[in-house]
Design a protein around this motif. Sequence first.
Motif, short mmCIF file in Angstrom:
data_model
loop_
_atom_site.label_atom_id
_atom_site.label_comp_id
_atom_site.label_asym_id
_atom_site.label_seq_id
_atom_site.Cartn_x
_atom_site.Cartn_y
_atom_site.Cartn_z
N TYR A 73 0.85 -1.20 0.00
CA TYR A 73 0.00 0.00 0.00
C TYR A 73 0.88 1.25 0.00
N GLY A 74 0.24 2.39 -0.08
CA GLY A 74 0.98 3.66 -0.05
C GLY A 74 1.88 3.83 -1.26
N LYS A 75 3.11 4.26 -1.03
CA LYS A 75 4.05 4.55 -2.12
C LYS A 75 4.96 3.37 -2.45
N LEU A 76 4.70 2.23 -1.83
CA LEU A 76 5.51 1.04 -2.09
C LEU A 76 5.33 0.59 -3.54
N THR A 77 6.43 0.35 -4.24
CA THR A 77 6.33 -0.14 -5.62
C THR A 77 6.18 -1.66 -5.63
N MET A 78 5.72 -2.20 -6.75
CA MET A 78 5.55 -3.64 -6.85
C MET A 78 6.89 -4.35 -6.68
#
Length: 264
Positions: free
Chosen positions: A202-207
């Motif tokens: 979630y948030g700004k975490l990239t895949m």
Amino acid sequence: MGQSKSKLSLKKQLGRGKQIAGMTTTIAGGLRAAQRIGAFREPPREKLPRYIQTFCRKMAGSFGVKIVEVEPVPQHHGLWVSNHVSWMDIPVVGSVSPAFFLSKAEIGDWPIFGKLAHAAGTVFIERGSGDVGSVSAQIASFLNEGFSVIFFPEATTTDGTKVKRIHGTLLQAAIDARVPIQPMVLAYVNKDGQLSKELPYYGKLTMKESLKKVLDSRNDTAYVLPLDPIDPNGHTKSQLTNLLQQRMQEGLAELHSRVLTKDS
């Protein structure tokens, strides 16, 4: 110190390599099974749920995630909903429910995963002009054919601590098809009995970042708790939305009380 870091890095790389190999083996096995039952030509929906459940459980296992049903998950027909924490939710809920997933139509064109999605009987939704009413009608039509559907009504992922405001537009499908709404909640718990910080996406975490965190995690368990079904008969869409919001919030709190340690 440098040698210690090098050993840790090598251990991480070996762990990631093992999990990626397991995932690749699972995908290859899924493609072979789909070919064997003719799912690439016309998905045999009556047979598919048990194949999907086996595939999803193996896929979660390849990432080291064990799935536990806190209470037995019923296998009845209906419109299924779950809280949304991670991309891992797909193999988790797919391993316990008899429902087919919703997907944007363009995902069906993806290499490998698009083929698997087709073979798994995914309900591909044609979105036109943002008309969610037409999406609801497509789902109702599918439900009327006797097949269950599952979706995530929060429409976004969370850190797993709470249920965000849910969007009830698609609940109209349950009203139109006269089928129960079957909610369930899930939680990812680490070996210390606390909510996992590695699994939520979630948030700004990239895949890419999320994938690395999951590959490096160890001994996480996905707990699933089915909640009482909701009969849509006599309820408006707004009433169902409020009822589902309350039931899922209370259900997640109940799940946490049963699977987390007291100090978490």
